[in-house]
Write an enzyme that holds these catalytic residues in place. Structure first.
Site, mmCIF file in Angstrom:
data_model
loop_
_atom_site.group_PDB
_atom_site.id
_atom_site.type_symbol
_atom_site.label_atom_id
_atom_site.label_comp_id
_atom_site.label_asym_id
_atom_site.label_seq_id
_atom_site.Cartn_x
_atom_site.Cartn_y
_atom_site.Cartn_z
ATOM 1 C CG ASP A 497 49.732 39.124 33.660
ATOM 2 O OD1 ASP A 497 49.232 39.612 32.623
ATOM 3 O OD2 ASP A 497 49.132 38.279 34.359
ATOM 4 C CD GLU A 500 46.718 44.500 30.532
ATOM 5 O OE1 GLU A 500 46.662 44.390 31.759
ATOM 6 O OE2 GLU A 500 47.386 43.753 29.810
ATOM 7 C CG ASP A 669 44.537 35.751 30.814
ATOM 8 O OD1 ASP A 669 45.671 35.242 30.778
ATOM 9 O OD2 ASP A 669 44.221 36.643 31.620
#
Ligand SMILES: *[C@@H]1O[C@H](CO)[C@@H](O)[C@H](O)[C@H]1NC(C)=O
Ligand SMILES: *[C@@H]1O[C@H](CO)[C@@H](O)[C@H](O)[C@H]1NC(C)=O
Length: 994
Positions: A497, A500, A669
């Site tokens: 996670d 990015e 999400d």
């Protein structure tokens, strides 16, 4: 799991049936400040540390200059042609425009026919090695170029490329078969600057384009919007940039063909059901990793990127299947083979506090007899949110070992989250030492500031550093952390996670603040004051009036309180506009502003900043979109170090073209809204095109509270997605499927199907892994001659044999769906009744679908290998087989089965079974050394029109008591086969005749 600071408030288009929908503001910008209390009394990173410049996106800027109107374009010279293409020099055709950077005066053009169905156009600056550090060309080791076939030539190609210098250089790619231009830059100029590259192609009016991700919208991209690509940690806004970058699209064109073979293009939406059409699809991959923007216009598109070069590959298809295979096989790579267990059901939530609670959840699944394969942990297990370090009060290693031993012996699995950022200890506190940081720092593997110091951003633990994948030592560092930690916690996969890569502040915000570590993020976590969750799905106000009213009023008070503390830029703050300086790049605030969805459109907000510097001097600006891809690669190889013969199981958030080689992806999400349940379908189908078939979304929704009805429908829908996981945010109401009786029941009924067809799922994945086929499929791909399917994304196919038509709206008791192919003799059978569906071609048919029922249909012509449902995939694999044969129009059917041990990286024993049905006989041919010991129990044949006579298995007559034929449903059922297949259902070849 969420790294969102603000859930965007937006409106978006839904298929007409859903109307226009907007999210509530309950999750909006929190007013966190250093006074917010938290579980640990600790310093809160000031919320303004995540504020950047206030920029205006170019597409919204009335003062923005259109590069097309001011730039001179290029002229080709020094042209050298060969049978395989050409090379040339492109020289600037006039005065530099320097519109959003500095024009490059000389470019090298190379056009190459790579294969009969693949053509490449590459344009790179001629003087790459000049003193200028402005040019960045993508590393082929990180993002491979398309491969070439040595027999390729212009003559053998499906495509043809022509070019001209009048009035400036442009090119046109034509499909020879139709004479149609598939890509045509005529009438535009090429713009090539150090921070801005632009090319324009015309497209036919009413085009059908798919892909270009990652974003959440309908499957077919609208022709009036801008698609922005820049990896962003943000909670699933509609139509804006998201976690991953996939600069690839599929273009499908439908034609009417006259008797002379002349093709006339037709608009899919206006096609006439009574006519016959053909379609041609091609793919376009733009191999570029910079921030990008694709301006979709009614008759063309404009592609802009903030750097790098042009490397465009055209895949001629002419079907979607061939395009997708070609794209994967020649360019980005085939998807990872998954372990068998990964197709079981996964349960997760943010807020499982300790091992005891995990154990409790597992035992609840057992108690309610709902299959559970894998229990997941979000960041709760970590010690102060540090990777590779368990909280010793809540998740101690010793107790974990006991828990995992028990879990594993029940055939179940455990997968935790790992974040991209690494905590940096407080230097003033000796007891704060953190071994992972110490080792990484010693090896010097973290990203740097331009001055050579460590770049220190902020993520969950407080101030953090970030692995630098350009340093050759970093993969070993990462692998070693995985191996070391695995000795303490026997994980079965990794969930990556925040890659990015997210950072909760602008720049190296921690450089002077390390003595404040550990620190609280600059916003309130869900459930903390100011961020209490009051949101519910659409329709909750109808089903739960009182509760909905109370939640709505609490949400209003919370929003009112937050509004007073908002410190965002006001509408009167002037925009920052930067202008280019000759030869110098402004990487922090490039002159062209993409419509990036973080505050102020600033690239540095909520991410590692563009000026972070890699080991080889490369700036983050040039490789931002690749961080996610590289950590997935490193994680894959790290897991191989744990066990070199086990297929790594990884689910990652930020991906790039080719990440499917290593990982699957979840939709990020999302929110507990009906709209997000719908969007999960087009998002999954887009990832089919991107070569990442292992896809699923947070079932029942992540942000906000779910409700019984939404969770009921969603648990059923996701049962037909490859990656099937329920995940929930911190402090929202629990949403495990056993929380409501009706949801438990609906879940079990959908899982009965899923677990029975696990062999089918597995076979589809093996084919995807070896050939580049897809698993979840759009109707348009399986029925390419029907233009009316071009935009269908409210129903889908799983492989070629199953079609799912889910209910996607609250308070519904039926759903409308189309049954494709009927006009050409296709037959569809209802999964539950086994009867052929009575529907008309092209008619949206109403299908009864009370709550708890998901319509599923079997396509005539298919053979589905099945086993019996069980509570784990391991148990399911130990049950007898059955075959579901759905006869097609001519009484024919076929199917495949692939088996192996379900986990070896390179299994040495495999089994391939071919099923063929014709003239009332099913023949089974098995090849390979994998010994499948489970017998065959039953064969069910749908669509048997006449009462069968004697039924024979091999030479033996099957006794009449085991043969049933229903004259109404036309179903033939042959049981009692176990004793005839005692050595295993597929231990030899056999035929069943009726
Ligand atoms: C874009 O196209 C869609 C679908 O045709 C349409 O509904 C919408 O109004 C258009 N939006 C704009 C801004 O023109
Ligand atoms: C584990 O967490 C649960 C739920 O928060 C709590 O009720 C329980 O006391 C905790 N148990 C232990 C052993 O810490």
């Amino acid at each position: 799991m969420v790294g969102v600071r603000n859930l965007l408030v937006g409106t978006w288009l839904l298929p007409a049936a859903y109307g226009t929908f907007s999210t509530s503001a309950a999750g909006s910008r929190s007013a966190a400040s250093s006074t917010i209390s938290s579980a640990y009394s600790q310093f809160t990173i000031p919320s303004d540390s995540d504020s950047g410049a206030h920029l205006i996106a170019n597409i919204d800027d009335p003062e923005a200059v259109d590069a097309q109107s001011v730039c001179p374009g290029y002229r080709a010279s020094n042209v050298r042609e060969s049978s395989r293409g050409l090379t040339a020099t492109l020289k600037l055709a006039g005065k530099p425009c320097n519109v959003y950077g500095t024009d490059v005066d000389s470019l090298d053009l190379s056009i190459e026919y790579l294969a009969h169905d693949r053509l490449n156009v590459q344009i790179v600056p001629t003087y790459l090695d000049s003193s200028n550090s402005s040019w960045f060309v993508l590393d082929e080791h990180v993002v491979p170029r398309p491969s070439s076939d040595k027999h390729a030539s212009e003559r053998r190609s499906d495509l043809e490329i022509t070019w001209s210098n009048k009035p400036s250089f442009h090119f046109k790619v034509t499909r020879k078969a139709t004479g149609d231009a598939i890509f045509d830059t005529t009438g535009s100029v090429l713009v090539f600057e150090n921070q801005f590259v632009e090319f324009v192609t015309s497209l036919p009016r009413d085009y059908n384009l798919y892909g270009i991700g990652e974003h959440i919208e309908q499957l077919r991209i609208l022709n009036n919007r801008t698609v922005t690509l820049y990896a962003s940690d943000i909670g699933d806004p509609i139509d804006l940039n998201l976690y991953g970058t996939h600069p690839f699209y599929l273009d499908t064109r439908y034609y009417e063909v006259d008797h002379r073979g002349h093709h006339t293009l037709v608009a899919a939406d206006n096609a006439d059901q009574s006519k016959d059409y053909v379609s041609y699809s091609h793919g376009v991959f733009f191999r570029n990793a910079h921030g990008q923007e694709i301006i979709m216009q009614p008759e063309g598109l404009t592609w802009r990127t903030l750097g790098g070069s042009i490397d465009l590959t055209f895949y001629s298809g002419p079907t979607q299947v061939e395009v997708t295979k070609n794209y994967q096989l020649s360019t980005i790579g085939l998807p990872a083979l998954q372990q068998y267990f990964t197709f079981g059901y996964h349960q997760c939530r943010w807020g499982y506090h300790n091992w005891t609670e995990l154990e409790h959840v597992v035992s609840n699944f057992e108690k309610f007899e709902i299959p559970l394969e894998t229990i997941w942990n979000d960041i709760d297990y970590m010690h102060g949110y540090r990777d590779f370090d368990n909280d010793q009060h809540r998740y101690p290693y010793s107790e974990g070992e006991e828990f995992l031993d028990k879990l594993h012996s029940s055939g179940r699995h455990y997968v935790p989250i790992i974040d991209a950022a690494i905590y940096i200890p407080n230097p003033d506190n000796v007891s704060d030492a953190y071994d992972t940081y110490t080792r990484g720092h010693k090896d010097d593997v973290f990203l740097k500031n331009p001055d050579g110091s460590e770049y220190i951003g902020a993520v969950w633990p407080g101030y953090t550093v970030f692995p630098d994948w350009h340093n050759p030592k970093t993969n070993d560092f990462w692998a070693n952390e995985i191996v070391t930690w695995h000795k303490k916690v026997a994980i079965d996969g990794i969930w990556i996670d925040m890659n990015e890569v997210s950072s909760f502040c602008v720049g190296s915000c921690g450089s002077k603040n390390l003595s404040m570590n550990p620190a609280h993020p600059p916003f309130a976590l869900p459930g903390e004051p100011g961020n209490v969750i009051y949101d519910y799905p659409e329709g909750f106000e109808l089903s739960n009036k009182t509760e909905a009213a109370a939640a709505s009023s609490a949400a209003s008070s919370q929003a009112a309180a937050a509004a007073t503390g908002d410190s965002g830029p006001s509408s009167t703050t002037p925009y920052l506009r930067t202008t280019p300086t000759a030869g110098v790049r402004n990487i922090n605030h490039p002159p062209y502003v993409i419509n990036h969805d973080q505050d102020g459109h600033d690239l540095a907000v909520h991410a590692v900043s563009p000026n972070a510097t890699h080991y080889d001097g490369v700036q983050e600006y040039d490789v931002h979109n690749l961080f996610g891809h590289q950590i997935l690669n490193a994680t894959y190889h790290g897991l191989l170090k744990v066990d070199s013969n086990k297929r790594p199981f990884i689910i990652g958030r930020s991906t790039f073209a080719g990440s499917g080689k290593w990982a699957g992806h979840w939709g990020g999400d999302n929110a507990s809204k009906w709209a997000y349940m719908f969007f999960s379908i087009p998002q999954a189908l887009s990832f089919s095109l991107f070569g990442i078939p292992m896809f699923g979304v947070d079932t029942c929704g992540f942000n906000g509270n779910t409700d019984e009805e939404l969770c009921n429908r969603w648990m059923q829908l996701s049962a037909f997605f490859p990656f099937y996981r329920n995940h929930n945010t911190l402090s929202a109401i629990p949403q495990e499927p056993y929380v409501w009786d009706s949801v438990a029941k609906a879940t079990k009924s959908a899982m009965q199907i899923r677990y029975a067809i696990l062999p089918y799922f597995y076979t589809l994945f093996h084919e995807a892994h070896t050939e580049g086929t897809t698993v979840m499929r759009a109707l348009a791909w399986e029925f390419p001659t029907d233009p009316s399917l071009a935009a269908v994304d409210t129903q889908f196919l799983l492989g070629s044999a199953l079609m799912i038509i889910p209910v996607l709206a609250p308070q519904a008791t039926s759903v409308k769906g189309v049954f494709p192919g009927l006009k050409h003799g296709e037959v569809w059978y209802d999964w539950y009744s086994h009867e052929a569906v009575d529907a008309k071609p092209g008619v949206n048919t109403t299908i009864p679908a009370p709550l708890g029922h998901i319509p599923v249909f079997v396509r005539g012509g298919s053979v589905l290998p099945m086993q019996e449902p069980a509570l784990t995939t391991k148990e399911a694999r130990a049950t007898p087989w059955s075959l579901l044969v759905a006869l097609g129009g001519h009484g024919a059917a076929s199917g495949q089965l692939y088996l192996d041990d379900g986990e070896s990286n390179v299994p040495d024993e495999t089994l391939n079974v071919e099923f063929t049905v014709e003239r009332s006989a099913l023949s089974v041919k098995a090849k390979g050394r994998w010994e499948e010991v489970n017998p065959l129990d039953r064969v069910t044949v749908l669509g048997v029109e006449t009462r069968p006579g004697v039924v024979r298995f091999g030479g033996e007559v099957v006794s009449a008591e085991h043969v049933q034929w229903n004259s109404t449903s036309r179903v033939l059922s042959v049981g009692g086969l176990q004793k005839l297949t005692g050595k295993g259902a597929f231990s030899g070849n056999w035929t069943l005749k009726w």
